[in-house]
Design a protein around this motif. Structure first.
Motif, PDB file in Angstrom:
ATOM      1  N   ALA A 164      47.869 -49.741 -16.145  1.00 18.36           N
ATOM      2  CA  ALA A 164      48.722 -48.711 -16.709  1.00 18.36           C
ATOM      3  C   ALA A 164      49.106 -47.560 -15.760  1.00 18.36           C
ATOM      4  CB  ALA A 164      48.159 -48.577 -18.259  1.00 18.36           C
ATOM      5  N   LEU A 165      47.921 -47.158 -15.351  1.00 21.04           N
ATOM      6  CA  LEU A 165      48.419 -45.839 -14.670  1.00 21.04           C
ATOM      7  C   LEU A 165      48.979 -46.078 -13.268  1.00 21.04           C
ATOM      8  CD1 LEU A 165      44.691 -44.180 -15.100  1.00 21.04           C
ATOM      9  CD2 LEU A 165      46.728 -43.520 -15.892  1.00 21.04           C
ATOM     10  N   ARG A 166      48.834 -47.354 -12.712  1.00 23.15           N
ATOM     11  CA  ARG A 166      49.592 -47.718 -11.581  1.00 23.15           C
ATOM     12  C   ARG A 166      51.010 -47.873 -11.951  1.00 23.15           C
ATOM     13  NH1 ARG A 166      47.569 -52.904  -9.200  1.00 23.15           N
ATOM     14  NH2 ARG A 166      45.781 -52.585 -10.798  1.00 23.15           N
ATOM     15  N   ILE A 167      51.291 -48.325 -13.019  1.00 29.40           N
ATOM     16  CA  ILE A 167      52.696 -48.761 -13.494  1.00 29.40           C
ATOM     17  C   ILE A 167      53.518 -47.338 -13.812  1.00 29.40           C
ATOM     18  CG2 ILE A 167      54.030 -49.424 -15.384  1.00 29.40           C
ATOM     19  CD1 ILE A 167      52.443 -51.897 -15.711  1.00 29.40           C
ATOM     20  N   ILE A 168      52.706 -46.137 -14.551  1.00 26.08           N
ATOM     21  CA  ILE A 168      53.164 -45.016 -14.971  1.00 26.08           C
ATOM     22  C   ILE A 168      53.297 -44.070 -13.368  1.00 26.08           C
ATOM     23  CG2 ILE A 168      52.769 -42.673 -15.948  1.00 26.08           C
ATOM     24  CD1 ILE A 168      51.158 -44.443 -18.024  1.00 26.08           C
ATOM     25  N   PHE A 169      52.471 -44.205 -12.884  1.00 21.76           N
ATOM     26  CA  PHE A 169      52.658 -43.481 -11.303  1.00 21.76           C
ATOM     27  C   PHE A 169      53.364 -43.995 -10.291  1.00 21.76           C
ATOM     28  CE2 PHE A 169      49.154 -41.018 -13.612  1.00 21.76           C
ATOM     29  CZ  PHE A 169      49.853 -39.889 -13.818  1.00 21.76           C
ATOM     30  N   SER A 170      53.900 -45.255 -10.639  1.00 19.45           N
ATOM     31  CA  SER A 170      54.872 -45.850  -9.637  1.00 19.45           C
ATOM     32  C   SER A 170      56.087 -45.068  -9.630  1.00 19.45           C
ATOM     33  CB  SER A 170      54.869 -47.342  -9.861  1.00 19.45           C
ATOM     34  OG  SER A 170      55.842 -47.563 -10.991  1.00 19.45           O
ATOM     35  N   ARG A 171      56.994 -45.597  -8.469  1.00 22.34           N
ATOM     36  CA  ARG A 171      58.401 -44.773  -8.514  1.00 22.34           C
ATOM     37  C   ARG A 171      59.120 -45.213  -9.879  1.00 22.34           C
ATOM     38  NH1 ARG A 171      60.695 -47.823  -3.300  1.00 22.34           N
ATOM     39  NH2 ARG A 171      58.630 -48.567  -3.168  1.00 22.34           N
ATOM     40  N   TYR A 172      58.899 -46.621 -10.378  1.00 20.61           N
ATOM     41  CA  TYR A 172      59.799 -46.785 -11.406  1.00 20.61           C
ATOM     42  C   TYR A 172      59.365 -45.948 -12.807  1.00 20.61           C
ATOM     43  CZ  TYR A 172      61.375 -50.141  -8.443  1.00 20.61           C
ATOM     44  OH  TYR A 172      61.933 -50.929  -7.232  1.00 20.61           O
ATOM     45  N   GLY A 173      57.884 -45.924 -12.922  1.00 21.55           N
ATOM     46  CA  GLY A 173      57.310 -45.206 -14.050  1.00 21.55           C
ATOM     47  C   GLY A 173      57.802 -43.731 -14.108  1.00 21.55           C
ATOM     48  N   ILE A 174      57.719 -43.084 -12.747  1.00 22.51           N
ATOM     49  CA  ILE A 174      58.086 -41.444 -12.528  1.00 22.51           C
ATOM     50  C   ILE A 174      59.551 -41.417 -13.134  1.00 22.51           C
ATOM     51  CG2 ILE A 174      58.765 -39.890 -10.839  1.00 22.51           C
ATOM     52  CD1 ILE A 174      55.927 -40.519  -9.864  1.00 22.51           C
ATOM     53  N   ILE A 175      60.517 -42.411 -12.533  1.00 20.52           N
ATOM     54  CA  ILE A 175      61.925 -42.413 -12.862  1.00 20.52           C
ATOM     55  C   ILE A 175      62.261 -42.591 -14.333  1.00 20.52           C
ATOM     56  CG2 ILE A 175      64.104 -43.732 -12.743  1.00 20.52           C
ATOM     57  CD1 ILE A 175      63.116 -44.668  -9.623  1.00 20.52           C
ATOM     58  N   VAL A 176      61.319 -43.603 -15.193  1.00 18.17           N
ATOM     59  CA  VAL A 176      61.518 -43.465 -16.547  1.00 18.17           C
ATOM     60  C   VAL A 176      60.958 -42.165 -17.095  1.00 18.17           C
ATOM     61  CG1 VAL A 176      60.553 -44.745 -18.716  1.00 18.17           C
ATOM     62  CG2 VAL A 176      61.276 -46.262 -16.564  1.00 18.17           C
ATOM     63  N   ILE A 177      60.065 -41.545 -16.609  1.00 18.24           N
ATOM     64  CA  ILE A 177      59.687 -40.309 -17.155  1.00 18.24           C
ATOM     65  C   ILE A 177      60.675 -39.257 -17.104  1.00 18.24           C
ATOM     66  CG2 ILE A 177      57.819 -38.424 -16.849  1.00 18.24           C
ATOM     67  CD1 ILE A 177      55.896 -40.591 -16.331  1.00 18.24           C
ATOM     68  N   ILE A 178      61.149 -39.225 -16.055  1.00 14.70           N
ATOM     69  CA  ILE A 178      62.069 -38.236 -15.764  1.00 14.70           C
ATOM     70  C   ILE A 178      63.406 -38.278 -16.643  1.00 14.70           C
ATOM     71  CG2 ILE A 178      63.940 -37.372 -13.999  1.00 14.70           C
ATOM     72  CD1 ILE A 178      61.763 -37.661 -11.844  1.00 14.70           C
ATOM     73  N   LEU A 179      64.036 -39.816 -16.677  1.00 19.84           N
ATOM     74  CA  LEU A 179      65.042 -39.981 -17.552  1.00 19.84           C
ATOM     75  C   LEU A 179      64.634 -39.777 -19.043  1.00 19.84           C
ATOM     76  CD1 LEU A 179      67.510 -41.464 -17.759  1.00 19.84           C
ATOM     77  CD2 LEU A 179      66.655 -43.513 -18.146  1.00 19.84           C
ATOM     78  N   VAL A 180      63.546 -39.973 -19.515  1.00 17.47           N
ATOM     79  CA  VAL A 180      63.221 -39.676 -20.702  1.00 17.47           C
ATOM     80  C   VAL A 180      63.311 -38.074 -21.229  1.00 17.47           C
ATOM     81  CG1 VAL A 180      61.257 -39.432 -22.588  1.00 17.47           C
ATOM     82  CG2 VAL A 180      61.882 -41.618 -21.446  1.00 17.47           C
ATOM     83  N   LEU A 181      62.840 -37.227 -20.088  1.00 22.79           N
ATOM     84  CA  LEU A 181      62.960 -35.912 -20.213  1.00 22.79           C
ATOM     85  C   LEU A 181      64.236 -35.339 -20.142  1.00 22.79           C
ATOM     86  CD1 LEU A 181      59.966 -34.877 -17.839  1.00 22.79           C
ATOM     87  CD2 LEU A 181      59.910 -34.711 -20.289  1.00 22.79           C
ATOM     88  N   VAL A 182      65.111 -35.635 -19.382  1.00 19.68           N
ATOM     89  CA  VAL A 182      66.640 -35.827 -19.151  1.00 19.68           C
ATOM     90  C   VAL A 182      67.134 -35.728 -20.694  1.00 19.68           C
ATOM     91  CG1 VAL A 182      68.725 -36.111 -18.246  1.00 19.68           C
ATOM     92  CG2 VAL A 182      66.797 -35.546 -16.807  1.00 19.68           C
ATOM     93  N   LEU A 183      66.943 -36.801 -21.212  1.00 17.38           N
ATOM     94  CA  LEU A 183      67.764 -37.306 -22.506  1.00 17.38           C
ATOM     95  C   LEU A 183      67.228 -36.486 -23.431  1.00 17.38           C
ATOM     96  CD1 LEU A 183      67.708 -41.316 -22.142  1.00 17.38           C
ATOM     97  CD2 LEU A 183      69.683 -39.636 -21.907  1.00 17.38           C
ATOM     98  N   GLY A 184      65.805 -36.012 -23.504  1.00 22.17           N
ATOM     99  CA  GLY A 184      65.240 -35.141 -24.433  1.00 22.17           C
ATOM    100  C   GLY A 184      65.786 -33.674 -24.622  1.00 22.17           C
ATOM    101  N   VAL A 185      66.055 -33.389 -23.310  1.00 20.31           N
ATOM    102  CA  VAL A 185      66.762 -31.921 -23.017  1.00 20.31           C
ATOM    103  C   VAL A 185      68.288 -32.050 -23.478  1.00 20.31           C
ATOM    104  CG1 VAL A 185      67.612 -30.416 -21.437  1.00 20.31           C
ATOM    105  CG2 VAL A 185      65.186 -31.148 -21.367  1.00 20.31           C
ATOM    106  N   ILE A 186      68.947 -33.037 -23.310  1.00 20.38           N
ATOM    107  CA  ILE A 186      70.198 -33.201 -23.815  1.00 20.38           C
ATOM    108  C   ILE A 186      70.413 -33.316 -25.192  1.00 20.38           C
ATOM    109  CG2 ILE A 186      72.300 -34.706 -23.571  1.00 20.38           C
ATOM    110  CD1 ILE A 186      71.784 -35.782 -20.774  1.00 20.38           C
ATOM    111  N   ALA A 187      69.662 -33.972 -25.809  1.00 20.52           N
ATOM    112  CA  ALA A 187      69.573 -34.037 -27.225  1.00 20.52           C
ATOM    113  C   ALA A 187      69.215 -32.651 -27.922  1.00 20.52           C
ATOM    114  CB  ALA A 187      68.420 -35.347 -27.704  1.00 20.52           C
ATOM    115  N   LEU A 188      68.286 -32.079 -27.301  1.00 18.91           N
ATOM    116  CA  LEU A 188      67.977 -30.565 -27.955  1.00 18.91           C
ATOM    117  C   LEU A 188      69.198 -29.683 -27.684  1.00 18.91           C
ATOM    118  CD1 LEU A 188      64.451 -30.123 -26.759  1.00 18.91           C
ATOM    119  CD2 LEU A 188      65.109 -30.433 -28.937  1.00 18.91           C
ATOM    120  N   ALA A 189      69.821 -29.860 -26.550  1.00 16.29           N
ATOM    121  CA  ALA A 189      71.198 -29.091 -26.398  1.00 16.29           C
ATOM    122  C   ALA A 189      72.185 -29.291 -27.350  1.00 16.29           C
ATOM    123  CB  ALA A 189      71.564 -29.081 -25.158  1.00 16.29           C
TER     124      ALA A 189
END
Length: 178
Positions: free
Chosen positions: A4-29
């Motif tokens: 699970a940690l390898r998946i989260i810290f892989s480049r795809y996991g980091i991309i998903v985390i960044i995408l979720v953060l961006v969508l969260g900021v947009i939703a709050l705005a």
């Protein structure tokens, strides 16, 4: 767990985390834009619990709120405040051709801490005038200094900064070209 940690810290996991953060900021705005800014905090004013004067368009001019005995909104500023405004204007014009940091250091003692921070990094070459051409006039908390290409209007407040103990300081700068 390792997988699970390898998946989260892989480049795809980091991309998903960044995408979720961006969508969260947009939703709050978007949510913030839907919130009424009329001071009712979502309460229907027809129920009589909250009232509003309505929104006022920002005219772009900085204003200072004043409370207590130090307010000079209905009276003239003391001569000391006008003199400080003129001294600031003369330093602001940069007659000595100082570098950006040297210019900032020369005007900093005349400014409130917030104004000094806002002026950090400003290029003195952008100052649109070269000399004071008339007498400064005060109206309320504002001092107008006539310059060769327009009028410099300074909002004065009584206060202190790291260089001045309890004196008159420039809290807002406005320029009107003639």
């Amino acid at each position: 767990m390792n997988r699970a940690l390898r998946i989260i810290f892989s480049r795809y996991g980091i991309i998903v985390i960044i995408l979720v953060l961006v969508l969260g900021v947009i939703a709050l705005a978007n949510r913030r834009q839907e919130t009424p800014l009329d001071g009712t905090n979502g309460v229907d004013s027809s129920e009589g619990e909250a009232t509003s004067e309505g929104l006022r368009e920002d005219d772009g001019f900085a204003t200072e709120e004043c409370e207590g005995d130090g307010c000079f909104t209905d009276a003239e500023l003391p001569e000391e405040a006008v003199e400080t405004a003129v001294e600031f204007a003369e330093a602001w014009l940069n007659p000595d051709g100082r570098s950006a940091q040297g210019w900032h250091d020369s005007i900093e003692p005349f400014l409130t801490s917030d104004s000094a921070d806002a002026m950090e990094g400003v290029d003195p070459e952008t100052v649109p005038a070269e000399e004071v051409v008339g007498e400064a006039t005060a109206e309320g908390l504002k001092v107008s200094v006539p310059l060769d290409t327009g009028t410099l209007t300074l909002t004065m407040v009584e206060g202190s900064n790291p260089w001045t103990e309890n004196g008159w300081l420039v809290s807002a700068i406005d320029w009107e070209q003639s």
